[in-house]
Design a protein around this motif. Structure first.
Motif, PDB file in Angstrom:
ATOM      1  N   GLN A 236       0.832  -1.186   0.000  1.00  0.00           N
ATOM      2  CA  GLN A 236       0.000   0.000   0.000  1.00  0.00           C
ATOM      3  C   GLN A 236       0.873   1.245   0.000  1.00  0.00           C
ATOM      4  O   GLN A 236       2.017   1.229   0.452  1.00  0.00           O
ATOM      5  N   PRO A 237       0.360   2.375  -0.474  1.00  0.00           N
ATOM      6  CA  PRO A 237       1.163   3.575  -0.550  1.00  0.00           C
ATOM      7  C   PRO A 237       1.794   3.968   0.770  1.00  0.00           C
ATOM      8  O   PRO A 237       2.935   4.383   0.812  1.00  0.00           O
ATOM      9  N   ALA A 238       1.077   3.827   1.885  1.00  0.00           N
ATOM     10  CA  ALA A 238       1.629   4.233   3.176  1.00  0.00           C
ATOM     11  C   ALA A 238       2.827   3.404   3.533  1.00  0.00           C
ATOM     12  O   ALA A 238       3.817   3.889   4.071  1.00  0.00           O
ATOM     13  N   ALA A 239       2.761   2.093   3.242  1.00  0.00           N
ATOM     14  CA  ALA A 239       3.872   1.228   3.601  1.00  0.00           C
ATOM     15  C   ALA A 239       5.020   1.368   2.629  1.00  0.00           C
ATOM     16  O   ALA A 239       6.164   1.129   2.963  1.00  0.00           O
ATOM     17  N   ALA A 240       4.712   1.729   1.380  1.00  0.00           N
ATOM     18  CA  ALA A 240       5.755   1.815   0.377  1.00  0.00           C
ATOM     19  C   ALA A 240       6.464   3.148   0.362  1.00  0.00           C
ATOM     20  O   ALA A 240       7.484   3.294  -0.296  1.00  0.00           O
ATOM     21  N   GLY A 241       5.989   4.103   1.102  1.00  0.00           N
ATOM     22  CA  GLY A 241       6.667   5.381   1.104  1.00  0.00           C
ATOM     23  C   GLY A 241       5.732   6.550   1.226  1.00  0.00           C
ATOM     24  O   GLY A 241       5.912   7.563   0.546  1.00  0.00           O
ATOM     25  N   GLY A 242       4.674   6.426   2.021  1.00  0.00           N
ATOM     26  CA  GLY A 242       3.745   7.514   2.210  1.00  0.00           C
ATOM     27  C   GLY A 242       4.398   8.672   2.932  1.00  0.00           C
ATOM     28  O   GLY A 242       5.520   8.608   3.400  1.00  0.00           O
ATOM     29  N   SER A 243       3.647   9.748   3.059  1.00  0.00           N
ATOM     30  CA  SER A 243       4.172  10.948   3.686  1.00  0.00           C
ATOM     31  C   SER A 243       4.552  10.702   5.138  1.00  0.00           C
ATOM     32  O   SER A 243       3.862   9.994   5.869  1.00  0.00           O
ATOM     33  N   THR A 244       5.665  11.293   5.530  1.00  0.00           N
ATOM     34  CA  THR A 244       6.121  11.180   6.927  1.00  0.00           C
ATOM     35  C   THR A 244       5.841  12.467   7.688  1.00  0.00           C
ATOM     36  O   THR A 244       6.268  12.595   8.838  1.00  0.00           O
ATOM     37  N   LYS A 245       5.132  13.413   7.076  1.00  0.00           N
ATOM     38  CA  LYS A 245       4.931  14.710   7.717  1.00  0.00           C
ATOM     39  C   LYS A 245       4.205  14.593   9.047  1.00  0.00           C
ATOM     40  O   LYS A 245       4.558  15.246  10.031  1.00  0.00           O
ATOM     41  N   LYS A 246       3.163  13.744   9.088  1.00  0.00           N
ATOM     42  CA  LYS A 246       2.397  13.608  10.317  1.00  0.00           C
ATOM     43  C   LYS A 246       3.251  12.990  11.423  1.00  0.00           C
ATOM     44  O   LYS A 246       3.207  13.426  12.578  1.00  0.00           O
ATOM     45  N   VAL A 247       4.020  11.963  11.079  1.00  0.00           N
ATOM     46  CA  VAL A 247       4.903  11.335  12.067  1.00  0.00           C
ATOM     47  C   VAL A 247       5.952  12.331  12.549  1.00  0.00           C
ATOM     48  O   VAL A 247       6.237  12.443  13.752  1.00  0.00           O
ATOM     49  N   TRP A 248       6.521  13.076  11.617  1.00  0.00           N
ATOM     50  CA  TRP A 248       7.559  14.052  11.967  1.00  0.00           C
ATOM     51  C   TRP A 248       6.987  15.137  12.876  1.00  0.00           C
ATOM     52  O   TRP A 248       7.598  15.494  13.896  1.00  0.00           O
ATOM     53  N   ALA A 249       5.821  15.657  12.536  1.00  0.00           N
ATOM     54  CA  ALA A 249       5.209  16.712  13.338  1.00  0.00           C
ATOM     55  C   ALA A 249       4.853  16.212  14.732  1.00  0.00           C
ATOM     56  O   ALA A 249       5.089  16.890  15.738  1.00  0.00           O
ATOM     57  N   THR A 250       4.294  15.009  14.800  1.00  0.00           N
ATOM     58  CA  THR A 250       3.935  14.437  16.108  1.00  0.00           C
ATOM     59  C   THR A 250       5.176  14.231  16.963  1.00  0.00           C
ATOM     60  O   THR A 250       5.181  14.546  18.158  1.00  0.00           O
ATOM     61  N   GLY A 251       6.236  13.708  16.356  1.00  0.00           N
ATOM     62  CA  GLY A 251       7.471  13.484  17.101  1.00  0.00           C
ATOM     63  C   GLY A 251       8.094  14.774  17.582  1.00  0.00           C
ATOM     64  O   GLY A 251       8.589  14.855  18.715  1.00  0.00           O
ATOM     65  N   LEU A 252       8.071  15.797  16.740  1.00  0.00           N
ATOM     66  CA  LEU A 252       8.664  17.074  17.126  1.00  0.00           C
ATOM     67  C   LEU A 252       7.888  17.719  18.272  1.00  0.00           C
ATOM     68  O   LEU A 252       8.478  18.229  19.230  1.00  0.00           O
ATOM     69  N   VAL A 253       6.561  17.696  18.171  1.00  0.00           N
ATOM     70  CA  VAL A 253       5.742  18.261  19.246  1.00  0.00           C
ATOM     71  C   VAL A 253       5.992  17.513  20.552  1.00  0.00           C
ATOM     72  O   VAL A 253       6.112  18.118  21.627  1.00  0.00           O
ATOM     73  N   THR A 254       6.083  16.198  20.466  1.00  0.00           N
ATOM     74  CA  THR A 254       6.356  15.398  21.664  1.00  0.00           C
ATOM     75  C   THR A 254       7.692  15.780  22.286  1.00  0.00           C
ATOM     76  O   THR A 254       7.799  15.960  23.510  1.00  0.00           O
ATOM     77  N   ALA A 255       8.738  15.917  21.459  1.00  0.00           N
ATOM     78  CA  ALA A 255      10.057  16.299  21.965  1.00  0.00           C
ATOM     79  C   ALA A 255      10.028  17.683  22.608  1.00  0.00           C
ATOM     80  O   ALA A 255      10.633  17.915  23.667  1.00  0.00           O
ATOM     81  N   LEU A 256       9.314  18.613  21.985  1.00  0.00           N
ATOM     82  CA  LEU A 256       9.221  19.971  22.536  1.00  0.00           C
ATOM     83  C   LEU A 256       8.499  19.986  23.878  1.00  0.00           C
ATOM     84  O   LEU A 256       8.902  20.691  24.810  1.00  0.00           O
ATOM     85  N   VAL A 257       7.434  19.204  23.987  1.00  0.00           N
ATOM     86  CA  VAL A 257       6.697  19.138  25.258  1.00  0.00           C
ATOM     87  C   VAL A 257       7.556  18.503  26.344  1.00  0.00           C
ATOM     88  O   VAL A 257       7.600  18.991  27.482  1.00  0.00           O
ATOM     89  N   LEU A 258       8.275  17.443  26.004  1.00  0.00           N
ATOM     90  CA  LEU A 258       9.121  16.771  26.993  1.00  0.00           C
ATOM     91  C   LEU A 258      10.229  17.706  27.482  1.00  0.00           C
ATOM     92  O   LEU A 258      10.482  17.814  28.687  1.00  0.00           O
ATOM     93  N   ALA A 259      10.905  18.358  26.535  1.00  0.00           N
ATOM     94  CA  ALA A 259      12.025  19.225  26.912  1.00  0.00           C
ATOM     95  C   ALA A 259      11.560  20.540  27.510  1.00  0.00           C
ATOM     96  O   ALA A 259      12.208  21.085  28.416  1.00  0.00           O
ATOM     97  N   GLY A 260      10.443  21.061  27.015  1.00  0.00           N
ATOM     98  CA  GLY A 260      10.008  22.380  27.451  1.00  0.00           C
ATOM     99  C   GLY A 260       9.135  22.389  28.685  1.00  0.00           C
ATOM    100  O   GLY A 260       9.035  23.411  29.372  1.00  0.00           O
TER     101      GLY A 260
END
Length: 349
Positions: A236-260
């Protein structure tokens, strides 16, 4: 386990610096094979996440705390070569900006906290996957064990370095016992954080987890009341190389909340190395950090009186700088790989 200036003598520090530089050079070449257009930006995010979680010291014993080292997590998520680079970027940012880990000891820290943890975790992880069923749960289980054992391995590596280049005369047997003992406890926390993070990512995007590549859970269909494997189909497209924007944004927000924010509630007790050093006299010749006057030294913003705000701003700045520096390095490595075939074709023509 950040080693400060003065713990290790100059010759051994230089030798460790050379070894660390060689490891980084090898990792840069290896990372080109691990990174692609989806994982290059995520590798920078992994570095930022490790930076954030390292601010969250957790209590492990009376008067002692520990924090994530991150080698196992990085190796599983983005691969061993890229993992070494992730931890190295974190240690570099911490040493230069936050006066955490001596600058003359940077090579020691990269070797002990980066190379040893990543290599140990990677070998254990791969070995366990060969013994376990090829499932996502096995990835999480193997990650837990690999992370747990990578921390005392790092502690033993520090003791070995100290045996060769330590600046004080102490009982190495006592140091080894104390270091490994307390870091086994810290390793439990490392294992929980690693397994939880890998499990969370693998649940939503297993294709982005380097350690899960090649694993697939077959789709089940109910036929005449029984579950059977569905016929193999194209990815499927997600498994073959779908967008990582949502994962990246979620991870960044999580890191900011943890550190901040969450970092304000971290344990103030000395970490494992600091405690062992104080109890055994290893810190007798410790030196003041060269960047002690940095505006962000000790994870606080200079001239900001409110402790919560000061620490939170420092954490947010640290996450931002780390994700930018890490992403830049990994994109550069990926771009060089992409350009190599073109250059070779031009020579042939």
């Amino acid at each position: 386990m950040h080693v400060p200036d003065g713990f290790i003598n100059a010759p051994v520090s230089v030798a460790a610096g050379v070894a660390a530089a060689a490891a980084v050079a090898v990792s840069l070449r290896g990372a080109r094979r691990e990174l692609d257009e989806r994982t290059a930006p995520l590798a920078g995010l992994v570095a930022a996440f490790i930076f954030a979680v390292q601010m969250l010291n957790f209590p492990v014993a009376a008067g002692t705390s520990g924090h994530l080292l991150g080698g196992a997590l990085a190796a599983i998520l983005v691969g061993p070569y890229t993992g070494v680079l992730c931890v190295s970027v974190v240690l570099l940012m911490q040493g230069i900006l936050f006066a955490d880990g001596g600058l003359t000891a940077l090579g020691v820290n990269i070797t002990v906290m980066g190379v040893v943890t990543v290599v140990t975790a990677h070998l254990l992880f791969r070995g366990l996957l060969r013994l376990l069923p090829p499932t996502r749960r096995s990835v999480t289980t193997a990650g837990f064990v690999a992370a747990l054992l990578s921390v005392p391995a790092s502690a033993a590596a520090f003791t070995a370095v100290y045996a060769v280049g330590g600046t004080t005369d102490v009982s190495l047997g006592k140091v080894l016992t104390a270091m490994v003992g307390v870091h086994v406890l810290i390793g439990i926390g490392e294992a929980v954080i690693t397994a939880a993070t890998v499990g969370a990512v693998i649940a939503v995007r297993p294709d982005l987890v380097h350690g899960a590549r090649g694993l697939a859970t077959p789709l089940k269909l109910r036929v005449d009341g029984a579950l059977v494997d569905a016929p193999a189909t194209a990815p499927q497209p997600a498994a073959a190389g779908g967008s990582t924007k949502k994962v990246w944004a979620t991870g960044l927000v999580t890191a900011l909340v943890l550190a901040g924010f969450v970092s304000f509630y971290a344990s103030a007790d000395p970490d494992g190395l600091e405690k062992v050093a104080a109890d055994n006299g290893i810190d007798a010749k410790a030196e003041e950090h060269a960047a002690a006057g940095s505006p962000l030294a000790d994870y606080g913003v200079k001239d900001v009186e409110d402790a919560r705000l000061s620490g939170g701003l420092a954490g947010v700045i640290g996450v931002g700088v780390t994700v930018v520096a890490g992403t830049g390095i990994f994109w550069a490595a990926r771009r060089r790989t992409s350009d190599e075939p073109t250059a070779t074709s031009a020579q042939v023509v």
